[in-house]
Scaffold this motif. Structure first.
Motif, short mmCIF file in Angstrom:
data_model
loop_
_atom_site.label_atom_id
_atom_site.label_comp_id
_atom_site.label_asym_id
_atom_site.label_seq_id
_atom_site.Cartn_x
_atom_site.Cartn_y
_atom_site.Cartn_z
N GLN A 5 0.82 -1.21 0.00
CA GLN A 5 0.00 0.00 0.00
C GLN A 5 0.86 1.26 0.00
O GLN A 5 0.60 2.19 -0.77
CB GLN A 5 -0.95 -0.02 1.21
CG GLN A 5 -2.13 -0.98 1.04
CD GLN A 5 -2.84 -1.24 2.34
OE1 GLN A 5 -2.61 -2.23 3.00
NE2 GLN A 5 -3.73 -0.33 2.74
N GLN A 152 1.17 1.41 -3.97
CA GLN A 152 0.05 2.26 -4.33
C GLN A 152 0.41 3.74 -4.14
O GLN A 152 0.07 4.58 -4.97
CB GLN A 152 -1.18 1.92 -3.49
CG GLN A 152 -1.83 0.58 -3.82
CD GLN A 152 -2.99 0.28 -2.89
OE1 GLN A 152 -2.90 -0.58 -2.02
NE2 GLN A 152 -4.08 0.99 -3.06
N THR A 290 -5.67 4.54 0.55
CA THR A 290 -5.45 3.35 -0.28
C THR A 290 -6.65 2.41 -0.26
O THR A 290 -6.77 1.53 -1.12
CB THR A 290 -4.20 2.56 0.19
OG1 THR A 290 -4.38 2.11 1.54
CG2 THR A 290 -2.95 3.42 0.10
#
Length: 332
Positions: A5, A152, A290
């Motif tokens: 993430q 991410q 996220t």
């Protein structure tokens, strides 16, 4: 390597906490309650003076944020430099023990791992002596394939904007993230850093950064505005998403659409130590982001993480943040 993430570029600093008496503070000419940067010789001397009965844990702003993300049940990767020495091993193992990936190779050579020597006196006062060591010298060649491309969000600790080599690494890493279609974020870290590097920092943010985290002093310094709300409004001209934190007065959050929203602070069970509050807030916000949570909910999750961290000594959560968020109904 696998997607995470959040991947963060930060200073790998080992917090070395030692309980000392008042005479120790005077003997070693330590600024009571303050923080001073020190050189390698003084760092080695104080490390020896602390003795073996110390508590050692991975620290640094980005490292603290990633530990909170892991506590929320998220996946995280740390990018930073440690030396091939005992404290370097301590930092790596400490990060991995809380579930954060850390695979940047150890740096060979004479410069040791960075450390923050924290002298804790009987009145609970914390007096810090910080030696950056190799932590402040992150180079482009330290970036591993997939470090930022498989996250991410790629998150930069603002202190790395201070030196030419580290700044070049920030630019290269942000370019790799953007080329891979990833989000980029920065925490401004210190109002003095913003003041010293204002114009190149503003340019970097406008060209490379999607998300900016700033406390009110940093936001005012960045924008030249007189209050946090005006600063948040001006920040929208630099980045799509942003946060201005105001300690007990809550925070302002904004995105590319809609109005700036106010998020209330969450009072801690007891206010003990504000160290790491901003790091924890950024962690909660990024975790929510996220997970595609509404921005105000991201802010509430950040406030909750900050509230837990300031309720005790140290910048890492002592309670499981995932369980705490579930108790408050912030996550399912």
């Amino acid at each position: 390597m696998g997607e995470v993430q959040v991947a963060a570029l930060g200073n790998a600093i080992v917090d070395v906490l030692g309980e000392v008496d008042d005479a120790f503070i005077d003997r070693y000419d330590i600024i009571r309650g303050g923080m001073a940067l020190i050189d390698a010789d003084r760092a080695a001397m104080l490390t020896d003076a602390f003795g073996a009965t110390t508590h050692r844990v991975a620290g640094g702003s980005a490292g603290n944020s990633l530990a909170c993300i892991a506590s929320l049940g998220g996946s995280a990767r740390f990018i930073g430099t440690v030396a091939d020495d005992e404290l370097g091993t301590t930092y790596r193992e400490s990060m991995r023990s809380v579930g954060v990936k850390f695979d940047t190779p150890a740096r060979k050579g004479d410069t040791p791992t960075g450390r923050c020597l924290i002298a804790v006196t009987p009145d609970a006062e914390r007096s810090m002596q910080t030696f950056l060591g190799v932590a402040g010298d992150i180079r482009i060649e330290d970036l591993q394939p997939g470090d930022v491309e498989e996250a991410q969000v790629f998150f930069i600790e603002g202190y790395h904007f201070e030196t030419e080599a580290s700044r070049a690494t920030c630019v290269e890493a942000a370019n790799r993230a953007k080329d891979s279609g990833r989000f980029t974020a920065i925490t401004l870290a210190d109002s003095g850093m913003v003041q010293r590097h204002l114009e190149p920092l503003r340019q970097f943010i406008s060209e490379k950064i999607d998300i900016v985290f700033a406390n009110k002093d940093e936001a005012i310094e960045l924008t030249g505005k007189s209050d946090p709300l005006e600063a948040a409004q001006a920040m929208r001209e630099l980045s799509k998403w942003g946060v201005v934190t105001m300690s007990g007065d809550g925070s302002y959050v904004f995105g590319p659409e809609g109005e700036i929203e106010k998020v209330d602070a969450i009072a801690p069970e007891q206010l003990v130590d504000t160290t790491g509050a901003g790091d924890a807030y950024a962690a909660g916000w990024l975790y929510g982001f996220t997970k595609c949570m509404p921005l105000k909910e991201c802010g509430r999750l950040g406030s909750l993480a900050a509230s837990e961290v300031i309720s005790h000594y140290g910048a890492r959560p002592e309670k499981n943040l995932r369980e705490l968020a579930e108790e408050h109904g912030f996550v399912a």
